[in-house]
Design an enzyme around this catalytic site. Structure first.
Site, PDB file in Angstrom:
ATOM      1  N   LYS A 149       0.827  -1.214   0.000  1.00 34.00           N
ATOM      2  CA  LYS A 149       0.000   0.000   0.000  1.00 34.00           C
ATOM      3  C   LYS A 149       0.862   1.265   0.000  1.00 34.00           C
ATOM      4  O   LYS A 149       0.645   2.173  -0.812  1.00 34.00           O
ATOM      5  CB  LYS A 149      -0.967  -0.009   1.211  1.00 34.00           C
ATOM      6  CG  LYS A 149      -1.911  -1.207   1.194  1.00 34.00           C
ATOM      7  CD  LYS A 149      -2.880  -1.221   2.367  1.00 34.00           C
ATOM      8  CE  LYS A 149      -2.247  -1.443   3.714  1.00 34.00           C
ATOM      9  NZ  LYS A 149      -1.591  -2.766   3.872  1.00 34.00           N
ATOM     10  N   THR A 150       1.830   1.303   0.917  1.00 28.71           N
ATOM     11  CA  THR A 150       2.703   2.478   0.975  1.00 28.71           C
ATOM     12  C   THR A 150       3.519   2.602  -0.308  1.00 28.71           C
ATOM     13  O   THR A 150       3.664   3.702  -0.870  1.00 28.71           O
ATOM     14  CB  THR A 150       3.650   2.380   2.191  1.00 28.71           C
ATOM     15  OG1 THR A 150       2.861   2.209   3.371  1.00 28.71           O
ATOM     16  CG2 THR A 150       4.502   3.624   2.338  1.00 28.71           C
ATOM     17  N   ARG A 156       6.625  -8.149   1.960  1.00 23.12           N
ATOM     18  CA  ARG A 156       7.510  -7.679   3.036  1.00 23.12           C
ATOM     19  C   ARG A 156       8.200  -8.863   3.704  1.00 23.12           C
ATOM     20  O   ARG A 156       9.373  -8.801   4.052  1.00 23.12           O
ATOM     21  CB  ARG A 156       6.717  -6.883   4.079  1.00 23.12           C
ATOM     22  CG  ARG A 156       7.592  -6.457   5.268  1.00 23.12           C
ATOM     23  CD  ARG A 156       6.861  -5.585   6.259  1.00 23.12           C
ATOM     24  NE  ARG A 156       6.563  -4.288   5.702  1.00 23.12           N
ATOM     25  CZ  ARG A 156       5.460  -3.603   5.965  1.00 23.12           C
ATOM     26  NH1 ARG A 156       4.560  -4.093   6.797  1.00 23.12           N
ATOM     27  NH2 ARG A 156       5.269  -2.431   5.426  1.00 23.12           N
ATOM     28  N   ASP A 195      -1.846   6.596   6.748  1.00 24.83           N
ATOM     29  CA  ASP A 195      -1.741   5.176   7.043  1.00 24.83           C
ATOM     30  C   ASP A 195      -2.650   4.845   8.224  1.00 24.83           C
ATOM     31  O   ASP A 195      -2.894   5.704   9.074  1.00 24.83           O
ATOM     32  CB  ASP A 195      -0.276   4.863   7.390  1.00 24.83           C
ATOM     33  CG  ASP A 195       0.104   3.447   6.995  1.00 24.83           C
ATOM     34  OD1 ASP A 195      -0.772   2.697   6.510  1.00 24.83           O
ATOM     35  OD2 ASP A 195       1.280   3.092   7.168  1.00 24.83           O
ATOM     36  N   THR A 228      -5.840  -1.623   7.190  1.00 22.91           N
ATOM     37  CA  THR A 228      -5.847  -3.076   7.262  1.00 22.91           C
ATOM     38  C   THR A 228      -7.262  -3.569   7.554  1.00 22.91           C
ATOM     39  O   THR A 228      -7.540  -4.753   7.494  1.00 22.91           O
ATOM     40  CB  THR A 228      -4.901  -3.563   8.387  1.00 22.91           C
ATOM     41  OG1 THR A 228      -5.109  -2.734   9.529  1.00 22.91           O
ATOM     42  CG2 THR A 228      -3.454  -3.446   7.963  1.00 22.91           C
TER      43      THR A 228
HETATM   44  N1  LIG Z   1       3.638  -5.244  -5.690  1.00 23.99           N
HETATM   45  C1  LIG Z   1       4.888  -5.226  -5.207  1.00 23.99           C
HETATM   46  N2  LIG Z   1       5.948  -5.409  -6.023  1.00 23.99           N
HETATM   47  C2  LIG Z   1       7.198  -5.416  -5.535  1.00 23.99           C
HETATM   48  N3  LIG Z   1       7.509  -5.252  -4.244  1.00 23.99           N
HETATM   49  C3  LIG Z   1       6.506  -5.059  -3.368  1.00 23.99           C
HETATM   50  C4  LIG Z   1       5.148  -5.015  -3.810  1.00 23.99           C
HETATM   51  N4  LIG Z   1       4.370  -4.806  -2.739  1.00 23.99           N
HETATM   52  C5  LIG Z   1       5.182  -4.709  -1.682  1.00 23.99           C
HETATM   53  N5  LIG Z   1       6.473  -4.862  -2.041  1.00 23.99           N
HETATM   54  C6  LIG Z   1       7.637  -4.895  -1.138  1.00 23.99           C
HETATM   55  O1  LIG Z   1       7.168  -5.120   0.177  1.00 23.99           O
HETATM   56  C7  LIG Z   1       7.599  -4.084   1.052  1.00 23.99           C
HETATM   57  C8  LIG Z   1       6.441  -3.687   1.938  1.00 23.99           C
HETATM   58  O2  LIG Z   1       5.438  -3.037   1.187  1.00 23.99           O
HETATM   59  P1  LIG Z   1       4.628  -1.774   1.749  1.00 23.99           P
HETATM   60  O3  LIG Z   1       4.253  -0.944   0.575  1.00 23.99           O
HETATM   61  O4  LIG Z   1       5.399  -1.096   2.818  1.00 23.99           O
HETATM   62  O5  LIG Z   1       3.348  -2.505   2.352  1.00 23.99           O
HETATM   63  P2  LIG Z   1       2.111  -1.902   3.191  1.00 23.99           P
HETATM   64  O6  LIG Z   1       2.197  -0.406   3.129  1.00 23.99           O
HETATM   65  O7  LIG Z   1       0.906  -2.462   2.516  1.00 23.99           O
HETATM   66  O8  LIG Z   1       2.261  -2.431   4.588  1.00 23.99           O
HETATM   67  C9  LIG Z   1       8.091  -2.949   0.159  1.00 23.99           C
HETATM   68  O9  LIG Z   1       9.243  -2.361   0.682  1.00 23.99           O
HETATM   69  C10 LIG Z   1       8.425  -3.616  -1.150  1.00 23.99           C
HETATM   70  O10 LIG Z   1       9.773  -3.959  -1.196  1.00 23.99           O
HETATM   71 MG   LIG Z   2       2.542   0.766   4.852  1.00 21.73          MG
END
Ligand SMILES: Nc1ncnc2c1ncn2[C@@H]1O[C@H](COP(=O)(O)OP(=O)(O)O)[C@@H](O)[C@H]1O
Ligand SMILES: [Mg+2]
Length: 327
Positions: free
Chosen positions: A66-67, A219, A111, A160
Site C-alpha cells: 500500500k505504501t 515484506r 496510514d 488493514t
Molecule cells: N507489488 C509489489 N511489487 C514489488 N515489491 C513489493 C510489492 N508490494 C510490496 N512490495 C515490497 O514489500 C515491502 C512492503 O510493502 P509496503 O508498501 O510497505 O506494504 P504496506 O504499506 O501495505 O504495509 C516494500 O518495501 C516492497 O519492497
Molecule cells: Mg505501509
C-alpha cells in the site's frame, strides 16, 4: 514486536531496508493487477486533466504494497507525497497544519486511517469534498466557523480493516481498492528483482521455496531474502541454494507451510485451550497475551485465507488441516 516476522510497525533499520527494496516504478510493482489497472487509469486521467487524482482507499493486510503504491502514484503525478499515520494525529490542529501545507496535486497518505480519532476525522469531510477546512473558533454564543481554502489534493487512505472506517469517511473515497495476498509466482518475480538489487544469485528452487513460505506477503519475502543473503555471505556461496533458504527459515522459525511461531501459537492455543473452538477474539487475545487488533489485522487474515481458521457466528474454529499441522 520488532523481532517478529509479521509486524505492522517497522523499526528504523527495517525501514531503511524497505526503502532499498521498494519498487521504483510501476514495472517493478508486481501483481495486484486490478488495483494497478485502476490506479493507472486514475493517474493518467489526472495528468491529462492537470488536476489532482481522485481520493482512493487502499485496504489489505500489512506488507502487501500500500505504501509503495502511494509512493509510485505521487511520483507518476509529479507531486509531493506527505506521509502521516492516522493514530499519530492527536489534534485537529495537527491535521489542519498538514492540510494547509499541501500544494495543488500533492498526495496526502494517511496510514491506518481506520484508527484516526473521530474528532480529527471530521475535518477531513469538507477537506476531501470541497478542498475546504471548516474551523470552529471560540465557544458558546460567540462561536463561529472560519473557512480556509485548501489546494486540490489527493487523499490516499491505507487500512488493514476497511470495515472499521466510518461511513462518511468511506463514502468520500472515489475508489476503494483491495489488496490480496500474492501467489508464489508473483512473489518469485519480486524476489528475483530484489535479489538482483542486493547482488544475490538465487537458484530457481531457492526462490520458490522463499516464495511459498512468505505468507503471500512481499515484506516477509524480502525479510527472508535478507537473511538468506546473510547465510550466503557467511558461507561464501556463489549461488544461493535451497540449503541456505532452509537455514534462514529455521532461524526465523518459519515452518514448512510458511507459518511463524505466533501463527502456530494461535493455532495451538485454539486446539489445546479451546478444543478447536468456537472461541471469541477477546478470549483468544487474553490467553495469548497479544493485542486483539494485532491478531485480527496481522495474523488472522492469512490463517483464514489458507483455511487454518474458520469464522462462524459463534467465533473462530480450528480447521482439520490446522489440527493436523500442529499435532
Ligand atoms: N507489488 C509489489 N511489487 C514489488 N515489491 C513489493 C510489492 N508490494 C510490496 N512490495 C515490497 O514489500 C515491502 C512492503 O510493502 P509496503 O508498501 O510497505 O506494504 P504496506 O504499506 O501495505 O504495509 C516494500 O518495501 C516492497 O519492497
Ligand atoms: Mg505501509
Amino acid at each position: 514486536m520488532a523481532d517478529r516476522i509479521v509486524t505492522s510497525d517497522l523499526n528504523g533499520t527495517e525501514k531503511e531496508h524497505e526503502a532499498q527494496l521498494r519498487p521504483q516504478n510501476f514495472s517493478e510493482f508486481i501483481g495486484q493487477k486490478k488495483v494497478v489497472e485502476n490506479i493507472d487509469l486514475m493517474v493518467k486521467s489526472s495528468v491529462i486533466r492537470k488536476a489532482a487524482m481522485d481520493h482512493v482507499l487502499l485496504s489489505g493486510p500489512p506488507g502487501l504494497g500500500k505504501t509503495s503504491l502511494a509512493m509510485l502514484i505521487s511520483k507518476a503525478i509529479g507531486s509531493e507525497l506527505h506521509l502521516v499515520s492516522g493514530p499519530a494525529i492527536e489534534k485537529k490542529g495537527d491535521l489542519a497544519a498538514v492540510l494547509t501545507n499541501l500544494k495543488p496535486k500533492d498526495v496526502l497518505f494517511i496510514d491506518e486511517i481506520h484508527r484516526i480519532h473521530i474528532t480529527v476525522e471530521e475535518i477531513l469531510y469538507s477537506a476531501m469534498e470541497d478542498f475546504r477546512l471548516d474551523i470552529l473558533i471560540g465557544q458558546g454564543a460567540s462561536a463561529r466557523t472560519m473557512q480556509i481554502d485548501l489546494a486540490p489534493f489527493t487523499l490516499i487512505g491505507a487500512t488493514t480493516r476497511s470495515g472499521l472506517l466510518s461511513n462518511p469517511l468511506r463514502d468520500r473515497f472515489m475508489a476503494h481498492l483491495n489488496f490480496d495476498f500474492y501467489e508464489p509466482e508473483m512473489l518469485g518475480k519480486i524476489l528475483m528483482n530484489n535479489a538482483r538489487k542486493i547482488h544475490l544469485d538465487l537458484s530457481e528452487e531457492a526462490k520458490m521455496q522463499i516464495a511459498m513460505r512468505s505468507r503471500g506477503t512481499p515484506r516477509i519475502a524480502n525479510r527472508i531474502l535478507r537473511r538468506v543473503r546473510d547465510f550466503a555471505l557467511v558461507n561464501k556461496s556463489k549461488q544461493v541454494e535451497y540449503k541456505e533458504v532452509k537455514a534462514a527459515l529455521s532461524l526465523l522459525d518459519i515452518d514448512d507451510l510458511g507459518l511463524d511461531s505466533m501463527d502456530r501459537k494461535i493455532l495451538s492455543v485454539m486446539k489445546n485451550y479451546y478444543h478447536g473452538g468456537p472461541v471469541g477474539i477477546e478470549a483468544l487475545s487474553a490467553t495469548l497475551g497479544e493485542d486483539k487488533q494485532t491478531i485480527e489485522e496481522v495474523y488472522e487474515p492469512y490463517l483464514l485465507k489458507e483455511g487454518f481458521i474458520l469464522r462462524t457466528p459463534r467465533g473462530r474454529t480450528l480447521s482439520e488441516k490446522a489440527a493436523i499441522h500442529i499435532a
